[in-house]
Enzyme design. Sequence first.
Site, PDB file in Angstrom:
ATOM      1  N   LYS A 144      -3.501 -10.543  -6.955  1.00 40.40           N
ATOM      2  CA  LYS A 144      -3.513 -11.478  -6.646  1.00 40.40           C
ATOM      3  C   LYS A 144      -4.693 -10.245  -7.006  1.00 40.40           C
ATOM      4  CE  LYS A 144      -4.624  -8.476  -2.006  1.00 40.40           C
ATOM      5  NZ  LYS A 144      -5.882  -8.678  -0.775  1.00 40.40           N
ATOM      6  N   LYS A 164       0.404  -0.972  -0.324  1.00 39.78           N
ATOM      7  CA  LYS A 164       0.015   0.250   0.031  1.00 39.78           C
ATOM      8  C   LYS A 164       0.830   1.099  -0.198  1.00 39.78           C
ATOM      9  CE  LYS A 164      -3.905  -2.313   0.157  1.00 39.78           C
ATOM     10  NZ  LYS A 164      -5.107  -1.772  -0.387  1.00 39.78           N
ATOM     11  N   LYS A 193      -9.710  -5.426  -5.515  1.00 42.47           N
ATOM     12  CA  LYS A 193     -11.028  -4.139  -5.146  1.00 42.47           C
ATOM     13  C   LYS A 193     -10.167  -2.666  -5.434  1.00 42.47           C
ATOM     14  CE  LYS A 193     -13.266  -4.784  -0.794  1.00 42.47           C
ATOM     15  NZ  LYS A 193     -12.941  -4.152  -0.039  1.00 42.47           N
TER      16      LYS A 193
HETATM   17  P1  ATP Z   1      -7.820  -3.482  -1.508  1.00 39.57           P
HETATM   18  O1  ATP Z   1      -7.618  -4.021  -2.742  1.00 39.57           O
HETATM   19  O2  ATP Z   1      -8.388  -2.693  -1.296  1.00 39.57           O
HETATM   20  O3  ATP Z   1      -6.915  -3.938  -0.555  1.00 39.57           O
HETATM   21  P2  ATP Z   1      -9.016  -6.559  -1.335  1.00 39.57           P
HETATM   22  O4  ATP Z   1     -10.160  -7.045  -2.559  1.00 39.57           O
HETATM   23  O5  ATP Z   1      -7.399  -6.892  -0.699  1.00 39.57           O
HETATM   24  O6  ATP Z   1      -9.118  -4.719  -0.904  1.00 39.57           O
HETATM   25  P3  ATP Z   1      -9.759  -6.764   1.638  1.00 39.57           P
HETATM   26  O7  ATP Z   1     -10.832  -5.710   1.949  1.00 39.57           O
HETATM   27  O8  ATP Z   1      -7.885  -6.074   1.349  1.00 39.57           O
HETATM   28  O9  ATP Z   1     -10.112  -6.874  -0.502  1.00 39.57           O
HETATM   29  O10 ATP Z   1     -10.299  -7.891   1.770  1.00 39.57           O
HETATM   30  C1  ATP Z   1     -11.150  -8.708   2.668  1.00 39.57           C
HETATM   31  C2  ATP Z   1     -10.808  -9.806   2.203  1.00 39.57           C
HETATM   32  O11 ATP Z   1     -11.228 -10.693   0.901  1.00 39.57           O
HETATM   33  C3  ATP Z   1      -9.704 -10.480   2.929  1.00 39.57           C
HETATM   34  O12 ATP Z   1     -10.159 -12.119   3.706  1.00 39.57           O
HETATM   35  C4  ATP Z   1      -9.098 -10.950   2.185  1.00 39.57           C
HETATM   36  O13 ATP Z   1      -8.263 -12.009   2.733  1.00 39.57           O
HETATM   37  C5  ATP Z   1     -10.193 -11.084   0.895  1.00 39.57           C
HETATM   38  N1  ATP Z   1      -9.221 -11.991  -0.005  1.00 39.57           N
HETATM   39  C6  ATP Z   1      -9.323 -10.551  -1.338  1.00 39.57           C
HETATM   40  N2  ATP Z   1      -8.499 -11.229  -2.160  1.00 39.57           N
HETATM   41  C7  ATP Z   1      -8.954 -11.726  -1.972  1.00 39.57           C
HETATM   42  C8  ATP Z   1      -7.540 -13.223  -3.236  1.00 39.57           C
HETATM   43  N3  ATP Z   1      -7.440 -12.350  -4.433  1.00 39.57           N
HETATM   44  N4  ATP Z   1      -8.537 -14.147  -2.857  1.00 39.57           N
HETATM   45  C9  ATP Z   1      -8.516 -14.911  -1.953  1.00 39.57           C
HETATM   46  N5  ATP Z   1      -9.585 -13.520  -0.943  1.00 39.57           N
HETATM   47  C10 ATP Z   1      -9.105 -12.057  -0.995  1.00 39.57           C
END
Ligand code: ATP
Length: 329
Positions: free
Chosen positions: A195, A112, A198
């Site tokens: 990964k 980040k 969002k």
């Molecule tokens: P950002 O990109 O804004 O950090 P994010 O998409 O990674 O957001 P989070 O809010 O950080 O989402 O994560 C919410 C939940 O979803 C957590 O339990 C995280 O481990 C899971 N998660 C997020 N992305 C993935 C992924 N690509 N595969 C599996 N689990 C995920």
Amino acid sequence: MSKRILSGIQPTGHLHLGNYIGAVRQWIELQHSYESLFCIVDLHAITVRQKPEELRAAIRRTAAGYLACGVDPEKASIFVQSSVAEHAELAWVLNTFTQMGELERMTQYKDKSKQHAQNINAGLFTYPALMAADVLLYKTELVPVGEDQKQHIELIRNLAQRFNNHYDKPVFTVPEYVPPKQGARIMGLDDPTKKMSKSAESEWNAIALTDTPDVIRKKIKRAVTDSESEVRAGDDKPALTNLLTIYSVVTGKSIADLEKEYVGRGYGDFKTELGEAVVAWITPIQEKMATYMNDAGELDAVLDAGAERARAIATQTLKEVYDVVGLGY
Ligand code: ATP
Ligand code: LTN
């Protein structure tokens, strides 16, 4: 009494398939056997600049998303982090138990800070102490999250033990990480080495639960594939492994069965049918989501009730913490 689980998602952008497969899908199963708390972590979201109206909309949409995916408000407490003030209060105390060196090692922080180089604020750095507060306030035993959060859970375990040892009182329960059965790390459709996220730059990275059928079909058509045309999973086929995992989750078929279905057929058929399978799976979720988004009163009622249940536990734990630390008079 049954064991307690807690998990949370940041209300940044739209929930996507990675969030569903890595987190929410587990919650729906676990809510039947555990006392469950599912949080919308808005205080975490502001470690990155958010527009106020967009943040508020994302909070409500995330709550509607939990419900639409099948979190049952009769079984689980769904609440917004900022409506239980004890999260921020305990986070402060835990900050004083967290070492700079530990925080510097967190990969999410490192990622980040690269993404937001112009705003590497103290909140972004101490993010894991707030996450520790979320978990420890409820004496949570299990934390179902995607693999990217494992490092944070390890830090939370250390903090809980450190605090308990320092005061020689078992105030906090040491939580455990619960990995998803399948798809602990769903990869970006545009790049199977990163990964699904969002906050990815490319619009082709993630399938949001709110994407229209046409957008979903288009995103899957454009998804990166591996060399050679065989539809099979394997270490040498990261893109196909990812797509097959998604296919398996949305249809309930095993990857082995799917591989058999596509013997002798190319990526074209596979992608078209995967697109249709995702659309068929997502349509009822979208319908349910729309009903919650259109019924502000119902959503408010769910979040109010969730916050009230959460607060009852949080107040108790914070009181215990203040007592052992010697805060107050
Ligand atoms: P950002 O990109 O804004 O950090 P994010 O998409 O990674 O957001 P989070 O809010 O950080 O989402 O994560 C919410 C939940 O979803 C957590 O339990 C995280 O481990 C899971 N998660 C997020 N992305 C993935 C992924 N690509 N595969 C599996 N689990 C995920
Ligand atoms: N850090 C997590 C979101 C999160 C969380 C939590 C998950 C905040 N507090 C408590 C589980 C339990 C993330 O970025 N995915």
